[in-house]
Design a protein around this motif. Structure first.
Motif, PDB file in Angstrom:
ATOM      1  N   ALA A 309      95.047  15.019  77.393  1.00  0.00           N
ATOM      2  CA  ALA A 309      95.414  16.410  77.693  1.00  0.00           C
ATOM      3  C   ALA A 309      95.065  17.323  76.521  1.00  0.00           C
ATOM      4  O   ALA A 309      94.604  18.459  76.703  1.00  0.00           O
ATOM      5  CB  ALA A 309      96.903  16.484  78.024  1.00  0.00           C
ATOM      6  N   LEU A 310      95.269  16.811  75.300  1.00  0.00           N
ATOM      7  CA  LEU A 310      94.933  17.605  74.103  1.00  0.00           C
ATOM      8  C   LEU A 310      93.434  17.932  74.054  1.00  0.00           C
ATOM      9  O   LEU A 310      93.038  19.043  73.720  1.00  0.00           O
ATOM     10  CB  LEU A 310      95.258  16.799  72.849  1.00  0.00           C
ATOM     11  N   LEU A 311      92.622  16.927  74.371  1.00  0.00           N
ATOM     12  CA  LEU A 311      91.171  17.124  74.299  1.00  0.00           C
ATOM     13  C   LEU A 311      90.672  18.017  75.431  1.00  0.00           C
ATOM     14  O   LEU A 311      89.702  18.757  75.282  1.00  0.00           O
ATOM     15  CB  LEU A 311      90.453  15.765  74.376  1.00  0.00           C
ATOM     16  N   ARG A 312      91.345  17.928  76.566  1.00  0.00           N
ATOM     17  CA  ARG A 312      90.912  18.682  77.736  1.00  0.00           C
ATOM     18  C   ARG A 312      91.012  20.195  77.512  1.00  0.00           C
ATOM     19  O   ARG A 312      90.132  20.966  77.910  1.00  0.00           O
ATOM     20  CB  ARG A 312      91.783  18.302  78.942  1.00  0.00           C
ATOM     21  N   ALA A 313      92.112  20.617  76.837  1.00  0.00           N
ATOM     22  CA  ALA A 313      92.433  22.045  76.764  1.00  0.00           C
ATOM     23  C   ALA A 313      91.284  22.888  76.207  1.00  0.00           C
ATOM     24  O   ALA A 313      90.864  23.864  76.855  1.00  0.00           O
ATOM     25  CB  ALA A 313      93.718  22.231  75.968  1.00  0.00           C
ATOM     26  N   PRO A 314      90.715  22.551  75.025  1.00  0.00           N
ATOM     27  CA  PRO A 314      89.652  23.420  74.510  1.00  0.00           C
ATOM     28  C   PRO A 314      88.384  23.398  75.357  1.00  0.00           C
ATOM     29  O   PRO A 314      87.650  24.402  75.411  1.00  0.00           O
ATOM     30  CB  PRO A 314      89.377  22.850  73.105  1.00  0.00           C
ATOM     31  N   LEU A 315      88.152  22.298  76.032  1.00  0.00           N
ATOM     32  CA  LEU A 315      86.949  22.203  76.863  1.00  0.00           C
ATOM     33  C   LEU A 315      87.074  23.114  78.074  1.00  0.00           C
ATOM     34  O   LEU A 315      86.144  23.860  78.418  1.00  0.00           O
ATOM     35  CB  LEU A 315      86.729  20.747  77.302  1.00  0.00           C
ATOM     36  N   GLU A 316      88.257  23.083  78.689  1.00  0.00           N
ATOM     37  CA  GLU A 316      88.454  23.957  79.849  1.00  0.00           C
ATOM     38  C   GLU A 316      88.493  25.420  79.414  1.00  0.00           C
ATOM     39  O   GLU A 316      87.975  26.287  80.114  1.00  0.00           O
ATOM     40  CB  GLU A 316      89.740  23.559  80.587  1.00  0.00           C
ATOM     41  N   ALA A 317      89.055  25.657  78.231  1.00  0.00           N
ATOM     42  CA  ALA A 317      89.087  27.046  77.736  1.00  0.00           C
ATOM     43  C   ALA A 317      87.664  27.562  77.529  1.00  0.00           C
ATOM     44  O   ALA A 317      87.405  28.765  77.655  1.00  0.00           O
ATOM     45  CB  ALA A 317      89.880  27.114  76.433  1.00  0.00           C
ATOM     46  N   ALA A 318      86.745  26.655  77.245  1.00  0.00           N
ATOM     47  CA  ALA A 318      85.345  27.060  77.058  1.00  0.00           C
ATOM     48  C   ALA A 318      84.617  27.178  78.393  1.00  0.00           C
ATOM     49  O   ALA A 318      83.406  27.425  78.434  1.00  0.00           O
ATOM     50  CB  ALA A 318      84.632  26.042  76.160  1.00  0.00           C
ATOM     51  N   GLY A 319      85.348  26.963  79.498  1.00  0.00           N
ATOM     52  CA  GLY A 319      84.751  27.153  80.816  1.00  0.00           C
ATOM     53  C   GLY A 319      84.064  25.907  81.370  1.00  0.00           C
ATOM     54  O   GLY A 319      83.371  25.988  82.392  1.00  0.00           O
ATOM     55  N   ALA A 384      90.473  18.114  68.841  1.00  0.00           N
ATOM     56  CA  ALA A 384      90.642  19.253  69.745  1.00  0.00           C
ATOM     57  C   ALA A 384      90.291  20.562  69.029  1.00  0.00           C
ATOM     58  O   ALA A 384      89.637  21.444  69.602  1.00  0.00           O
ATOM     59  CB  ALA A 384      92.071  19.288  70.277  1.00  0.00           C
ATOM     60  N   HIS A 385      90.681  20.694  67.750  1.00  0.00           N
ATOM     61  CA  HIS A 385      90.320  21.900  66.968  1.00  0.00           C
ATOM     62  C   HIS A 385      88.805  22.020  66.862  1.00  0.00           C
ATOM     63  O   HIS A 385      88.231  23.085  67.027  1.00  0.00           O
ATOM     64  CB  HIS A 385      90.899  21.820  65.551  1.00  0.00           C
ATOM     65  N   ARG A 386      88.180  20.895  66.568  1.00  0.00           N
ATOM     66  CA  ARG A 386      86.715  20.939  66.402  1.00  0.00           C
ATOM     67  C   ARG A 386      86.008  21.260  67.726  1.00  0.00           C
ATOM     68  O   ARG A 386      85.016  21.974  67.744  1.00  0.00           O
ATOM     69  CB  ARG A 386      86.204  19.611  65.839  1.00  0.00           C
ATOM     70  N   LEU A 387      86.561  20.723  68.822  1.00  0.00           N
ATOM     71  CA  LEU A 387      85.946  21.027  70.129  1.00  0.00           C
ATOM     72  C   LEU A 387      86.080  22.516  70.434  1.00  0.00           C
ATOM     73  O   LEU A 387      85.168  23.125  71.004  1.00  0.00           O
ATOM     74  CB  LEU A 387      86.615  20.201  71.233  1.00  0.00           C
ATOM     75  N   ALA A 388      87.229  23.098  70.038  1.00  0.00           N
ATOM     76  CA  ALA A 388      87.435  24.516  70.292  1.00  0.00           C
ATOM     77  C   ALA A 388      86.407  25.369  69.543  1.00  0.00           C
ATOM     78  O   ALA A 388      85.977  26.417  70.016  1.00  0.00           O
ATOM     79  CB  ALA A 388      88.855  24.919  69.889  1.00  0.00           C
ATOM     80  N   ALA A 389      85.997  24.876  68.377  1.00  0.00           N
ATOM     81  CA  ALA A 389      85.061  25.648  67.547  1.00  0.00           C
ATOM     82  C   ALA A 389      83.605  25.320  67.891  1.00  0.00           C
ATOM     83  O   ALA A 389      82.690  26.053  67.472  1.00  0.00           O
ATOM     84  CB  ALA A 389      85.322  25.349  66.073  1.00  0.00           C
ATOM     85  N   ALA A 390      83.379  24.246  68.616  1.00  0.00           N
ATOM     86  CA  ALA A 390      81.998  23.791  68.854  1.00  0.00           C
ATOM     87  C   ALA A 390      81.333  24.610  69.954  1.00  0.00           C
ATOM     88  O   ALA A 390      82.002  25.207  70.797  1.00  0.00           O
ATOM     89  CB  ALA A 390      82.017  22.316  69.262  1.00  0.00           C
ATOM     90  N   THR A 391      80.024  24.638  69.912  1.00  0.00           N
ATOM     91  CA  THR A 391      79.289  25.243  71.027  1.00  0.00           C
ATOM     92  C   THR A 391      78.734  24.105  71.871  1.00  0.00           C
ATOM     93  O   THR A 391      77.927  23.319  71.410  1.00  0.00           O
ATOM     94  CB  THR A 391      78.129  26.132  70.532  1.00  0.00           C
ATOM     95  N   ILE A 392      79.231  24.022  73.089  1.00  0.00           N
ATOM     96  CA  ILE A 392      78.775  22.948  73.983  1.00  0.00           C
ATOM     97  C   ILE A 392      78.046  23.585  75.160  1.00  0.00           C
ATOM     98  O   ILE A 392      78.557  24.515  75.753  1.00  0.00           O
ATOM     99  CB  ILE A 392      79.966  22.099  74.501  1.00  0.00           C
TER     100      ILE A 392
END
Ligand code: MLT
Length: 392
Positions: A309-319, A384-392
């Motif tokens: 769930a922690l990892l999912r949040a930033p990915l979904e926030a990025a659309g 999760a912090h790094r995923l939030a900052a990453a460009t995917i």
């Protein structure tokens, strides 16, 4: 003159997780201080439940005495372990004498190839755990891919797929995290009856099922005993990736086209190729299946699902569309138009995150990434912090 098994040439150069390991090692060489976080191979990180470790420790100590020493164990595995698997995992649907204890699901997947004529092709979910494909290729089989995509809810379209005598099926699935419903599995079993196929059902991720309506075993499905065997594992169930313990359940009704029972040949194979799982692992398995062990291992699964769930949040926030992770420890992230090996390299070099390129699991995975939620909580928070900052 020694001739190489020609089927080895059909394999990709490296096993998927070895290839990833090599690429990570190259980065490590150039940047020894890179703070890598592994979201790659599904390797457990949390300590064994204390009751399990204590029981294994006591048995190991006992081996130092004449009274407690044991040598080779029963061919099919220890009776107490098979009794507990029958009752705690299968609620009596599988009898203790239909269970064969092993050193892990992957080893059984390889040995199962010995049961079937090489002319039997094998169907796999596409994407699938690469061991199904690679062991089938070495056995000289044709591999048929059954696409499992967001469009079909990650369940193959059984009206259009190419039939095969053997069907590897994993649920909850690695890598998509999709857990097949009872209705879907009923259709799969009916399909196997209609095509006289055998389902090689991998239940390694069953401990992550949270919805009481979702089957944890193919043997919850009517008619499965005639068309399916099941491969189970303590790796994800109890953090036994290093300890090593698994099993294969083969109902006595399951037979080859000539009417002979599979279980007889399986018994012949394992007694020839294998001398049984370590007795200490098996005692660990016995402890896992006691009431306090079962409670502890269920908490482990909950822990990893919270990581998901922690990892999912930033990915979904990025659309991004993110699948899995609710009844499985893997997130399957759709990255349309992006090559998964390129994205793997991008995340490795810019965020020091090691993910798995979806292409490694089959053609339908080429625009996906798999993220494993096996990890310590602090490392998952940082990921999760790094995923939030990453460009995917
Ligand atoms: C995976 O990451 O797909 C699995 O952990 C590998 C395995 O179970 O062998």
């Amino acid at each position: 003159m020694v001739v190489r098994n020609p089927h080895l040439a059909r394999l990709p150069g490296s096993y998927l997780f070895s290839e990833i390991g090599q690429r990570v090692a190259t980065l490590r060489k150039a940047r020894p201080d890179a703070p890598l976080i592994r979201l790659s191979i599904g390797d457990t990180t949390e300590p064994l439940p204390p009751s399990v470790a204590a029981h294994m420790g006591e048995r190991a100590q006992a081996m130092a005495s004449q009274a407690g020493y044991v040598g080779y164990g029963p061919e099919r595995g220890m009776e107490p372990l098979r009794q507990l698997l029958s009752s705690a995992v299968y609620q009596g649907r599988i009898a203790p004498d239909e269970l064969f204890v092993s050193d892990g699901a992957k080893c059984d997947i390889g040995r199962l190839q010995l049961l079937f004529d090489p002319s039997c092709s094998v169907a796999v979910q596409d994407p699938a755990y690469p061991a199904y494909v690679d062991t089938s290729l070495v056995a000289g089989r044709k591999v048929v891919y059954w696409p499992c995509t967001p469009e079909n809810g990650f369940f193959p379209d059984l009206d259009t797929v190419e039939p095969a005598p053997l069907i590897f099926f994993c649920s909850p699935a690695n890598p998509t995290g999709a857990a097949a419903t009872r209705d879907q599995l009923q259709r799969l079993v009916e399909y196997a009856h209609a095509h006289r196929s055998i389902i090689l059902y991998d239940s390694a991720y069953a401990p992550f099922v949270r919805d009481s309506q979702t089957p944890r075993s193919i043997f919850e499905i009517d008619g499965a005993r005639q068309v399916a065997l099941e491969i189970g594992s303590f790796s994800k169930l109890a953090g036994f990736t290093g300890v090593r313990l698994g099993w294969t359940a083969i109902p006595r009704e399951l037979s080859f086209a000539d009417g002979s029972p599979l279980a007889t040949d399986w018994s012949r194979i394992i007694t020839t190729f294998f001398n049984g799982a370590s007795c200490l692992s098996q005692w660990g398995g016995v402890a896992c299946l006691q009431p306090d062990g079962l409670q502890a291992i269920d908490q482990l699964a909950t822990y990893y699902l919270s990581n998901a769930a922690l990892l999912r949040a930033p990915l979904e926030a990025a659309g991004l569309s993110v699948y899995g992770g609710r009844q499985a420890p893997y997130l399957w992230v759709h990255t349309p138009g992006r090559d998964s090996w390129e994205l793997f390299a991008h995340l490795l070099h810019t965020a020091h995150l090691v993910v798995v390129p979806g292409a490694g699991f089959g053609p339908s995975g080429r625009n996906f990434l798999r993220l494993s939620a096996f990890g310590t909580r602090p490392s998952m928070e940082e990921a999760a912090h790094r995923l939030a900052a990453a460009t995917i």
